[in-house]
Design a protein around this motif. Sequence first.
Motif, PDB file in Angstrom:
ATOM      1  N   HIS A 161       0.830  -1.209   0.000  1.00  0.00           N
ATOM      2  CA  HIS A 161       0.000   0.000   0.000  1.00  0.00           C
ATOM      3  C   HIS A 161       0.863   1.257   0.000  1.00  0.00           C
ATOM      4  O   HIS A 161       0.555   2.225  -0.704  1.00  0.00           O
ATOM      5  CB  HIS A 161      -0.912  -0.004   1.233  1.00  0.00           C
ATOM      6  CG  HIS A 161      -1.721   1.237   1.394  1.00  0.00           C
ATOM      7  ND1 HIS A 161      -2.769   1.570   0.553  1.00  0.00           N
ATOM      8  CD2 HIS A 161      -1.631   2.251   2.308  1.00  0.00           C
ATOM      9  CE1 HIS A 161      -3.300   2.709   0.936  1.00  0.00           C
ATOM     10  NE2 HIS A 161      -2.622   3.157   1.987  1.00  0.00           N
ATOM     11  N   LYS A 162       1.940   1.252   0.787  1.00  0.00           N
ATOM     12  CA  LYS A 162       2.815   2.409   0.881  1.00  0.00           C
ATOM     13  C   LYS A 162       4.233   1.933   1.116  1.00  0.00           C
ATOM     14  O   LYS A 162       4.465   1.017   1.903  1.00  0.00           O
ATOM     15  CB  LYS A 162       2.369   3.324   2.031  1.00  0.00           C
ATOM     16  CG  LYS A 162       3.259   4.536   2.249  1.00  0.00           C
ATOM     17  CD  LYS A 162       2.782   5.346   3.446  1.00  0.00           C
ATOM     18  CE  LYS A 162       3.695   6.545   3.681  1.00  0.00           C
ATOM     19  NZ  LYS A 162       3.257   7.335   4.876  1.00  0.00           N
ATOM     20  N   PHE A 163       5.190   2.564   0.428  1.00  0.00           N
ATOM     21  CA  PHE A 163       6.593   2.204   0.613  1.00  0.00           C
ATOM     22  C   PHE A 163       7.447   3.451   0.503  1.00  0.00           C
ATOM     23  O   PHE A 163       7.471   4.124  -0.537  1.00  0.00           O
ATOM     24  CB  PHE A 163       7.029   1.182  -0.436  1.00  0.00           C
ATOM     25  CG  PHE A 163       8.491   0.807  -0.354  1.00  0.00           C
ATOM     26  CD1 PHE A 163       9.021   0.266   0.804  1.00  0.00           C
ATOM     27  CD2 PHE A 163       9.330   1.005  -1.439  1.00  0.00           C
ATOM     28  CE1 PHE A 163      10.361  -0.079   0.890  1.00  0.00           C
ATOM     29  CE2 PHE A 163      10.673   0.657  -1.374  1.00  0.00           C
ATOM     30  CZ  PHE A 163      11.187   0.117  -0.204  1.00  0.00           C
ATOM     31  N   ASP A 164       8.126   3.791   1.593  1.00  0.00           N
ATOM     32  CA  ASP A 164       9.074   4.889   1.653  1.00  0.00           C
ATOM     33  C   ASP A 164      10.421   4.268   1.964  1.00  0.00           C
ATOM     34  O   ASP A 164      10.688   3.867   3.107  1.00  0.00           O
ATOM     35  CB  ASP A 164       8.655   5.896   2.727  1.00  0.00           C
ATOM     36  CG  ASP A 164       9.530   7.142   2.757  1.00  0.00           C
ATOM     37  OD1 ASP A 164      10.425   7.250   1.899  1.00  0.00           O
ATOM     38  OD2 ASP A 164       9.322   7.994   3.635  1.00  0.00           O
ATOM     39  N   PHE A 179      -3.533 -10.942   9.994  1.00  0.00           N
ATOM     40  CA  PHE A 179      -3.665  -9.498  10.215  1.00  0.00           C
ATOM     41  C   PHE A 179      -4.366  -8.830   9.025  1.00  0.00           C
ATOM     42  O   PHE A 179      -4.215  -9.257   7.879  1.00  0.00           O
ATOM     43  CB  PHE A 179      -2.294  -8.857  10.414  1.00  0.00           C
ATOM     44  CG  PHE A 179      -1.545  -9.387  11.606  1.00  0.00           C
ATOM     45  CD1 PHE A 179      -1.895  -9.002  12.889  1.00  0.00           C
ATOM     46  CD2 PHE A 179      -0.503 -10.285  11.438  1.00  0.00           C
ATOM     47  CE1 PHE A 179      -1.220  -9.496  13.992  1.00  0.00           C
ATOM     48  CE2 PHE A 179       0.185 -10.783  12.532  1.00  0.00           C
ATOM     49  CZ  PHE A 179      -0.165 -10.392  13.810  1.00  0.00           C
ATOM     50  N   ASP A 180      -5.104  -7.754   9.312  1.00  0.00           N
ATOM     51  CA  ASP A 180      -5.701  -6.958   8.236  1.00  0.00           C
ATOM     52  C   ASP A 180      -4.633  -6.145   7.516  1.00  0.00           C
ATOM     53  O   ASP A 180      -4.748  -5.875   6.318  1.00  0.00           O
ATOM     54  CB  ASP A 180      -6.772  -6.009   8.794  1.00  0.00           C
ATOM     55  CG  ASP A 180      -8.016  -6.738   9.263  1.00  0.00           C
ATOM     56  OD1 ASP A 180      -8.290  -7.841   8.753  1.00  0.00           O
ATOM     57  OD2 ASP A 180      -8.706  -6.207  10.154  1.00  0.00           O
ATOM     58  N   SER A 181      -3.600  -5.734   8.248  1.00  0.00           N
ATOM     59  CA  SER A 181      -2.520  -4.960   7.650  1.00  0.00           C
ATOM     60  C   SER A 181      -1.248  -5.153   8.453  1.00  0.00           C
ATOM     61  O   SER A 181      -1.277  -5.586   9.610  1.00  0.00           O
ATOM     62  CB  SER A 181      -2.875  -3.468   7.580  1.00  0.00           C
ATOM     63  OG  SER A 181      -3.073  -2.943   8.875  1.00  0.00           O
ATOM     64  N   VAL A 182      -0.132  -4.836   7.817  1.00  0.00           N
ATOM     65  CA  VAL A 182       1.193  -4.945   8.446  1.00  0.00           C
ATOM     66  C   VAL A 182       1.954  -3.658   8.175  1.00  0.00           C
ATOM     67  O   VAL A 182       1.950  -3.150   7.042  1.00  0.00           O
ATOM     68  CB  VAL A 182       1.979  -6.152   7.895  1.00  0.00           C
ATOM     69  CG1 VAL A 182       3.379  -6.206   8.507  1.00  0.00           C
ATOM     70  CG2 VAL A 182       1.226  -7.448   8.152  1.00  0.00           C
ATOM     71  N   GLU A 183       2.607  -3.133   9.216  1.00  0.00           N
ATOM     72  CA  GLU A 183       3.381  -1.903   9.095  1.00  0.00           C
ATOM     73  C   GLU A 183       4.812  -2.170   9.545  1.00  0.00           C
ATOM     74  O   GLU A 183       5.034  -2.690  10.636  1.00  0.00           O
ATOM     75  CB  GLU A 183       2.764  -0.799   9.943  1.00  0.00           C
ATOM     76  CG  GLU A 183       3.500   0.528   9.870  1.00  0.00           C
ATOM     77  CD  GLU A 183       2.812   1.624  10.673  1.00  0.00           C
ATOM     78  OE1 GLU A 183       3.219   2.792  10.548  1.00  0.00           O
ATOM     79  OE2 GLU A 183       1.867   1.298  11.437  1.00  0.00           O
ATOM     80  N   LEU A 184       5.775  -1.830   8.697  1.00  0.00           N
ATOM     81  CA  LEU A 184       7.192  -1.940   9.035  1.00  0.00           C
ATOM     82  C   LEU A 184       7.760  -0.536   9.202  1.00  0.00           C
ATOM     83  O   LEU A 184       7.579   0.319   8.332  1.00  0.00           O
ATOM     84  CB  LEU A 184       7.965  -2.667   7.937  1.00  0.00           C
ATOM     85  CG  LEU A 184       7.405  -3.999   7.415  1.00  0.00           C
ATOM     86  CD1 LEU A 184       8.373  -4.601   6.395  1.00  0.00           C
ATOM     87  CD2 LEU A 184       7.130  -4.972   8.556  1.00  0.00           C
ATOM     88  N   VAL A 185       8.463  -0.308  10.299  1.00  0.00           N
ATOM     89  CA  VAL A 185       9.080   0.983  10.580  1.00  0.00           C
ATOM     90  C   VAL A 185      10.573   0.772  10.758  1.00  0.00           C
ATOM     91  O   VAL A 185      11.004  -0.129  11.493  1.00  0.00           O
ATOM     92  CB  VAL A 185       8.483   1.631  11.845  1.00  0.00           C
ATOM     93  CG1 VAL A 185       9.166   2.960  12.134  1.00  0.00           C
ATOM     94  CG2 VAL A 185       6.983   1.820  11.693  1.00  0.00           C
ATOM     95  N   LEU A 198       6.883   1.036   5.541  1.00  0.00           N
ATOM     96  CA  LEU A 198       6.120   0.230   4.596  1.00  0.00           C
ATOM     97  C   LEU A 198       4.791  -0.155   5.235  1.00  0.00           C
ATOM     98  O   LEU A 198       4.751  -0.494   6.424  1.00  0.00           O
ATOM     99  CB  LEU A 198       6.899  -1.027   4.196  1.00  0.00           C
ATOM    100  CG  LEU A 198       6.229  -2.007   3.222  1.00  0.00           C
ATOM    101  CD1 LEU A 198       7.286  -2.705   2.352  1.00  0.00           C
ATOM    102  CD2 LEU A 198       5.401  -3.073   3.965  1.00  0.00           C
ATOM    103  N   VAL A 199       3.717  -0.096   4.450  1.00  0.00           N
ATOM    104  CA  VAL A 199       2.405  -0.562   4.880  1.00  0.00           C
ATOM    105  C   VAL A 199       1.868  -1.493   3.803  1.00  0.00           C
ATOM    106  O   VAL A 199       1.923  -1.186   2.604  1.00  0.00           O
ATOM    107  CB  VAL A 199       1.418   0.606   5.096  1.00  0.00           C
ATOM    108  CG1 VAL A 199       0.026   0.072   5.456  1.00  0.00           C
ATOM    109  CG2 VAL A 199       1.925   1.537   6.196  1.00  0.00           C
TER     110      VAL A 199
END
Length: 298
Positions: free
Chosen positions: A192-195, A217-223, A200-201
């Motif tokens: 969905h999003k990548f910086d 999971f409905d979504s995963v977020e990497l920081v 990353l989402v």
Amino acid sequence: MTRQTHMDRRALFASGAAAALLAASGVSAQPAPQRGGRLRLALSGATRGDSFDLRHAADSGLFMQVATAGLVFDALTEVAADGTLRGELATGWRSNADGSRWEFDLRSDAVFHNGSDFTAQDVVASFGAHLSTLLFDVTGLEATGPHGLVMTLAQGDPDLPFRLSAPELVILPLGPDAEFAEGVGTGLYRLHKFDAGRHLVAHRVGAHYKDGRAGWFDSVELVSLTADAVRAEALRDHLVDAADLTHVDGLGDLDGLRVLPEEHFMTSAVDDCIALPGQIGRRWPLDNLRAAERWWMA
């Protein structure tokens, strides 16, 4: 399939029959996994030069390794939590007597996030980017129909199916212009999003061939957090659910936290808000890099 005279771990890895059996089973756990929630991971190893370009996959740090295997992309094989090998995009394989020629049966129900069907030609193109590096000993790659693949090696290697589980050897779709669609895979989560180097989402796809077995999971977020102390602080303050760490310094009294796989051999820590399967993979941090597909909200 030619077997060695004694059954060892390599023989199990090379066994297509074992892979087919394991592919039909999941890791048992109590209570049963539930769908929902967002997994937030604080990870090291990200750089501003990160990308999903296969030509640079071998240089990826932990952040991009977690972003690939078990998240946005699939490989032909995967290492289960118990250390055995099972099929992912491959459903079975067999070799000749010396292990220099391998035939793979590929899934017919895998779909890329852009809607295109997964075929053997995508494997040929994806592996072609690694012929001078990770697959340097491969002398032949041939699609034998939409869901068949033959790989020929310069010399026999009974561990080839195990090697193909590497996070760098995920499969991307080959577009009509012979260029890869970066960030598009067959994995449980759609990008969905990548910086690059930061964030990353990814969101869970609506339907997947692993439904009911993985991807809760409905979504995963990497920081990306470079410093160990900062990752520990983010986890301790419940800003993230898990982080890669090699020591407990900065985590406080560990109340509400677990270290994985164990304190004297620690690779990560996780908040008690996350439920874990009964067995945790030890080959890589974060459950063989597959926390996003194996874990769920408690």
